[in-house]
Design a protein around this motif. Structure first.
Motif: not given
Length: 756
Positions: A375-402
């Protein structure tokens, strides 16, 4: 008047009498004309008694002027009966005029109020300003007329009944026949109708918040306002503004009542000691403003945040992260990750199935991406077929890869859109706001300072734009490595990105400076060893780097669209050179030239016309051009491809499937296309051993080609031990370093001379 004989004694007075009598008559007539003109101009504003007096005065002046003219007439024509008749009429008119004047003056004197009453009710402009606090003005007369019209009474009376009541109250106190007071009555009635007929609510309260007055619009919009008072949303926090209003006099604010927005203008009426609130409905304006804000920060198609809002939230995340920055960055407790997503082959879906299906696919992708996030993450459409996800307060890179793995899993199932089954995947780049870099250590020896890199690594905090750029670079790295994967950013990617950017610049200059050259690799008959044709291969002679591998610049050329002009130049140059060799080395079976056709070229609407033009310009023999395309080009848009291939086949231009076996083509569908040659990929040929092992795939491809009536060319033959098994499989042609490496035109010409 004397007869004209009287002037015989004094004849000089005769003409003097005539002149003065004529002038007096003319003056009387002029006065009567002016009176008639004024009466005509003011006919709408004059009351009946005044109009009668003006008419009698005009008649009186005309009669008097006429008597003077008759005096002159009698001198020459003594008609005393006529003259006396005219004088009698003038006398009667004079008597009537005097009678009307006496009657009007007497009536006016009887109605005039005493001087002291007049001074207390009708004052001059200077007295109004100096005695403003003591004497009532027009607005106070209006307020006085409205005092008895309470909100409860107004609810039971119509607007017309309220106006009649106010008119009666005013006329009761003010005499009707006095002109000054009559104007005051009309002015007061007009002012009283303003709040009654106003389309906006008007409310008056005392300083304690008690309702004093509601106009009809306020009663209609807020029927419960009288009962709720200051607790009503329309009067929210009104009591807290009393002191401010006493000092400022007025102010503006906005309030929300239900779903409606009102802009209020609040006044402190000092003379009455009350607050007056004017409300204006601005709901439409507020909705328009909210829509503009929404359009500025949200994507209208997917209803996700757009790039502007994503960057704003990324900046906020960095500001929050700065609160947790420790002295030792290695123990950085607050990490931020950005995932940059690009949909693979979305352009193909959009072009083949239409933009409507493409839009539905983007909505479906956005929905599935949201199911993978917190719920705290941000999903955005940057344009065309491109999207971006913002993850805050993660402890390790494994959370992003998961989360990246979850996204790939969510996109693995098909989308059913407009009776079409669509598969889509995504390439993902991941970057953290901290990245490991070698630390620089400043050392001194003998007074000289030197800088060296320590093997110790610390975390470097990035900036928002830099973080997004790193994720973008990682995404392109993932895309270049293959679809449906993610890549973590590292500093090597940054250097590679800079290298690719410089290479793109040099590529554009290389086209302008004609730095490209066509090399030719022979295709031979495995049974006879004779050269049957060549494949045209592009080489780039960089002025500083020398020969640049096609594997380096071809992907960049495809991304930037430069592959199209390069490919057309290659086709024209190869056809021109082969036309020269055909004339120089005539054979029973003309030499053929194989040229690769890019995906961008194949989708051009004027593809056939351009090929016809090149063949006409170069005078290449009919049937000696072979165009090589990949399996993906054939299978991604089969209907369009089949139509184009048929047109090429009619021109005796043959088609080859390059690197066959590495794509995802359906073997059962190949017979639907006019393909003449299958080229076995070098990865299969290289596995063939001296004893003929690992031939299963090659044998399958050869059998398929023979069944469909196609030729087979084995690519990447490097040793003689690979030739015999291929001949046994009845593979007719081969290509590879065993026969010849790619050569320039001069070396290839020497090879043809030795092949005789």
């Amino acid at each position: 008047m004397l007869h004209w004989h009287s002037y015989l004694l004094k004849p000089d007075f005769f003409w003097l009498h005539v002149t003065f009598a004529t002038l007096i008559a003319l003056f009387y007539y002029s006065i009567s004309i002016l009176l008639i003109y004024l009466l005509h101009q003011r006919r709408h504003s004059l009351v009946e008694p005044k109009a009668g007096i003006w008419i009698m005065l005009a008649t009186f002046t005309i009669a008097n002027g006429t008597t003077y003219l008759t005096d002159i007439w009698k001198i020459w024509y003594p008609n005393y009966w006529l003259a006396n008749g005219i004088e009698a009429v003038a006398a009667i008119i004079s008597w009537c005029t005097a009678f009307l004047l006496v009657k009007f003056v007497a009536k006016d004197i009887a109605q005039r109020p005493p001087d002291k009453d007049l001074q207390s009710q009708v004052v001059s402009r200077e007295d109004k300003e100096s005695k403003k606090d003591n004497l009532p003005d027009k607005d106070e007369a209006l307020d006085h007329s409205l005092e008895t019209t309470t909100p409860i009474l107004a609810e039971k009376m119509s607007i017309e009944e309220i106006k009649v009541l106010q008119q009666e109250q005013l006329e009761k106190d003010l005499p009707k026949n006095n002109e000054i007071y009559r104007v005051l009555v009309e002015e007061t009635a007009r002012l009283a109708s303003v709040p009654l007929l106003a389309p906006n609510p008007i409310v008056e309260t005392d300083l304690e918040g008690q309702i004093l007055y509601l106009n009809p619009e306020a009663i209609q919009l807020f029927p419960d306002l009288q009962d709720t008072g200051v607790k009503h949303p329309f009067l929210t926090e009104l009591l807290s503004l009393v002191e401010i209003l006493k000092q400022e006099g007025s102010l503006m604010r906005e309030v929300k009542v239900g779903q409606a927005y009102y802009e209020q203008v609040l006044h402190f009426v000092e003379g009455m000691g009350c607050l007056r609130i004017y409300g204006f409905d601005i709901t439409d304006r507020r909705k328009a403003q909210e829509q503009l804000i929404y359009n500025a920060f949200y994507d209208q198609l997917t209803e996700l945040p757009n790039r502007a809002l994503f960057m704003d939230r990324l900046y906020q995340a960095f500001r929050r992260a700065q609160k947790y920055v420790p002295e030792d960055l290695a123990s950085y407790p607050y990490r931020i990750a950005v995932l940059y997503l690009n949909l693979d082959r979305f352009k193909l879906v959009n072009e083949s199935l239409g933009e409507k299906v493409g839009d539905l696919l983007l909505r479906g992708v956005a929905y599935r991406l949201q199911t993978c996030l917190r719920p705290t993450d941000t999903l955005a459409r940057l344009g065309g077929d491109e999207f971006a996800v913002l993850l805050e307060g993660i402890e390790s890179i494994s959370e992003a890869t998961n989360i990246a793995d979850a996204i790939h899993q969510a996109l693995s199932s098909p989308f059913y859109l407009e009776n079409s089954e669509v598969f889509i995947s995504a390439s993902i780049g991941i970057a953290l706001n901290t990245t490991n870099e070698p630390s620089m250590i400043l050392t001194e020896s003998n007074g000289n300072s030197t800088t060296s890199f320590s093997p110790t690594r610390i975390d470097c905090v990035l900036q928002p734009e830099e973080l997004l750029r790193h994720a973008d670079i990682a995404m392109y790295r993932a895309k270049s490595q293959g679809h449906t994967r993610y890549e973590l950013y590292d500093t090597a990617m940054q250097r590679n990105s800079a290298y690719r950017l410089q290479l793109e610049t040099d590529l554009r200059r290389g086209i302008e400076r004609e730095e490209f050259q066509v090399y030719y690799q022979s295709i031979v008959s495995l049974e006879t060893g004779q050269i049957t044709g060549f494949e045209a291969l592009l080489r780039w002679r960089h002025p500083q780097r020398g020969i640049v591998s096609p594997g380096e610049f071809i992907p960049i050329a495809e991304e930037t669209g430069l592959i199209t002009p390069i490919s057309w130049w290659t086709l024209r140059e190869a056809c021109r050179q082969m036309s020269i060799w055909q004339k120089q080395f005539p054979t029973t079976q003309p030499l053929t030239i194989n040229v690769n056709l890019s995906c961008q070229q194949f989708t051009e609407p004027d593809l056939i016309d351009k090929i016809d033009q090149i063949l006409q310009e170069t005078e290449l023999m009919v049937g000696s051009l072979k165009l090589e395309i990949t399996e993906s080009v054939v299978m991604e848009n089969p209907d369009w491809v089949k139509d184009v291939l048929l047109q090429l086949r009619q021109r005796k231009i043959f088609l080859c499937i390059d690197d066959f076996g590495t794509g995802y083509s359906s073997l059962s569908r190949l017979h639907n296309f006019p393909i003449s040659t299958l080229k076995i990929d070098r990865s299969f040929v290289s596995r063939i051993g001296a004893l003929g092992e690992n031939l299963e795939i090659v044998q399958t491809i050869v059998n398929l080609a023979q069944t469909l009536g196609m030729d087979v060319v084995a690519e990447g033959i490097e040793v003689q031990e690979q030739v015999n098994p291929l001949i046994e499989l009845r593979c007719e042609y081969g290509q590879g370093y065993l026969f010849s490496k790619p050569l320039d035109s001069e070396a290839a010409e020497g090879l043809l001379k030795n092949n005789k």
